[in-house]
Design an enzyme around this catalytic site. Structure first.
Site, short mmCIF file in Angstrom:
data_model
loop_
_atom_site.label_atom_id
_atom_site.label_comp_id
_atom_site.label_asym_id
_atom_site.label_seq_id
_atom_site.Cartn_x
_atom_site.Cartn_y
_atom_site.Cartn_z
N ARG A 1 0.84 -1.20 0.00
CA ARG A 1 0.00 0.00 0.00
C ARG A 1 0.87 1.25 0.00
O ARG A 1 0.57 2.24 -0.68
CB ARG A 1 -0.94 -0.01 1.21
CG ARG A 1 -2.08 -1.00 1.09
CD ARG A 1 -3.11 -0.81 2.19
NE ARG A 1 -2.76 -1.45 3.45
CZ ARG A 1 -3.20 -2.63 3.86
NH1 ARG A 1 -4.00 -3.35 3.07
NH2 ARG A 1 -2.86 -3.11 5.03
N CYS B 1 -3.09 -14.17 -3.50
CA CYS B 1 -2.82 -14.60 -2.12
C CYS B 1 -3.09 -16.09 -1.96
O CYS B 1 -3.22 -16.58 -0.82
CB CYS B 1 -3.65 -13.79 -1.13
SG CYS B 1 -5.43 -13.97 -1.32
N PHE C 1 -11.76 -5.05 -5.81
CA PHE C 1 -11.80 -5.91 -4.63
C PHE C 1 -11.27 -5.11 -3.42
O PHE C 1 -10.36 -5.53 -2.72
CB PHE C 1 -10.95 -7.17 -4.81
CG PHE C 1 -11.23 -7.92 -6.09
CD1 PHE C 1 -12.31 -8.79 -6.20
CD2 PHE C 1 -10.39 -7.77 -7.19
CE1 PHE C 1 -12.56 -9.48 -7.38
CE2 PHE C 1 -10.63 -8.45 -8.37
CZ PHE C 1 -11.72 -9.31 -8.46
N ASP D 1 -6.59 -7.03 -6.47
CA ASP D 1 -6.20 -7.80 -5.28
C ASP D 1 -7.37 -8.69 -4.86
O ASP D 1 -8.01 -8.45 -3.83
CB ASP D 1 -5.81 -6.83 -4.16
CG ASP D 1 -5.30 -7.56 -2.92
OD1 ASP D 1 -4.84 -8.71 -3.05
OD2 ASP D 1 -5.38 -6.98 -1.81
N ASP E 1 -16.25 -3.28 -4.87
CA ASP E 1 -16.31 -4.59 -4.22
C ASP E 1 -17.74 -5.10 -4.38
O ASP E 1 -18.69 -4.32 -4.42
CB ASP E 1 -15.95 -4.48 -2.74
CG ASP E 1 -15.50 -5.81 -2.15
OD1 ASP E 1 -14.29 -5.97 -1.88
OD2 ASP E 1 -16.35 -6.71 -1.97
N SER E 2 -17.88 -6.43 -4.45
CA SER E 2 -19.22 -7.00 -4.58
C SER E 2 -19.97 -7.04 -3.26
O SER E 2 -21.18 -7.32 -3.23
CB SER E 2 -19.12 -8.41 -5.17
OG SER E 2 -18.37 -9.24 -4.30
#
Length: 393
Positions: free
Chosen positions: A212, A337, A228, A297, A250-251
């Protein structure tokens, strides 16, 4: 005293190389009455005690706590946690006025397989990924409070979704020590609400802290898309970095609410930011050539090796969308990830995506997890986060 597990001949070699797992196929036989979560001794065919660890049902049968014949008592827990705390002080993330958010214990990376502890100000969030660590949670908490002194006043135990489902423990999340509604943490001088009650993982993705900060460096004057976004970590850093505009997607409506809270807490009334609750692919399809800095991400596409093939197809498809939509001269931060996806797997998926999109791409940075998520040199499986920063023509 602890019961014993006996290995097949020659199966002790990985333990002699200090790999912290014993696989079920390596076991010749075991004492009667061993239950999941018990501490056991691991012996060779010659009767040599080679390790002590937690027994569990599954392909990984023992997670090693020590490669010596020792008792796992209060002193053991205190030594392990003191060492972990010393590492965090040495790398500068603990006892830092500008940063009170960091990982204190990272499983095998801190020789405590199955245990995760993240610190957010005066609250530590403890998470067990094995029945053995769940059984030992009180001892671990007691040692944590002893080692951390006045630093930690509350410990939230959050293992409801991480313990093996088949163990049937019926675990609920709760404060194992103390109790606090103060959920604001500081990371590199920025403030974040941490939802340790209902949020993913321990409530905030500490592992992206340094990435970040790198994004902040690239944000000046750019139009940023944080896909995301979860709690908006990258968005907040982009705002501080001087981005022209920042859009978070984002969902999850809950994630969007948290993102807007975090942006407003750091930049109240700043109209550069907007948040959208939408599917990633739909949003990218509808927004072409609008952004010159995009962050991809996503959550883990593969949690098990059986899902690897489909995961790589998913990473390729997502990155194709990113390459197709980003402006010329744009910068793409892209991550995986998924532990079972290696650096080589991920890089090949991104390479394939770049070729399919027909873009010229340069690698500027190769990213990974930060130092408070250490990788045990004898346990390469602990390297799970990988990322690329790409310049796209």
């Amino acid at each position: 005293m602890y019961k014993n597990i006996y290995l097949k001949r020659g199966k002790e070699e990985s333990l002699k190389r200090f790999h912290p797992w014993v696989f079920s196929g390596a076991i010749h036989h075991a004492d009667d009455g061993i239950e999941e979560g018990d501490i056991v001794r691991v012996l060779t065919t010659n009767g040599e005690i080679i390790a002590v660890g937690h027994f569990q049902v599954g392909s990984i049968a023992v997670r090693v706590l020590s490669f010596a014949d020792e008792v796992i008592d209060d002193r053991f827990w205190q030594r392990r946690l003191e060492t972990a705390f010393d590492v965090r002080k040495a790398i500068g993330v603990a006892q830092n006025a500008c940063n009170n958010t960091y990982r204190l214990v990272h499983g095998e990376g801190d020789n405590l397989p199955g245990l995760i502890i993240d610190c957010y100000g005066q609250t530590a969030v403890m998470q067990a990924h094995s029945v053995g660590m769940h059984v030992c949670r009180e001892e671990a908490c007691k040692a944590l409070i002893h080692v951390m002194g006045d630093t930690i006043h509350h410990v939230f135990y959050k293992s409801e979704t991480t313990l093996p489902f088949k163990a049937g423990l019926g675990q609920e999340n709760y404060f194992i020590y103390g109790g606090s509604t103060d959920n604001i943490a500081i990371e590199n001088g920025l403030k974040f609400h941490v939802d340790w009650l209902k949020g993913q993982k321990t409530g905030f993705f500490v592992d992206q802290r340094e990435n970040r900060a790198l994004l902040e460096h690239y944000s000046q004057g750019r139009s940023v898309l944080n896909m995301f976004c979860y709690t908006g970590g990258f968005s907040v850093y982009a705002m501080r970095g001087g981005a022209k505009l920042v859009h978070s997607v984002d969902s999850s409506a809950k994630a969007i609410d948290l993102t807007e809270m975090n942006v407003n807490m750091n930049f109240p009334g700043d109209e550069r930011h907007r948040a959208f609750c939408d599917d990633a692919f739909k949003y990218l399809d509808a927004n072409d050539d609008k952004y010159d800095l995009i962050i991809l991400d996503p959550p883990a596409f593969a949690k098990h090796r059986a899902a690897l093939h489909n995961a790589l197809k998913g990473y390729t498809r997502l990155n194709v969308k990113g390459f197709e939509r980003i402006k010329n001269g744009g910068i793409l931060f892209t991550f995986s990830c998924s532990q079972v996806v290696t650096k080589e797997h991920f890089r090949n998926a991104v390479f394939t995506a770049a070729a399919q999109a027909g873009r010229k791409v340069r690698i500027l940075h190769q990213l990974h997890q930060p130092a408070d998520h250490p990788i045990n040199i004898y346990h390469p499986e602990g390297e799970y986060l990988k990322g690329l920063v790409l310049y796209v023509e």
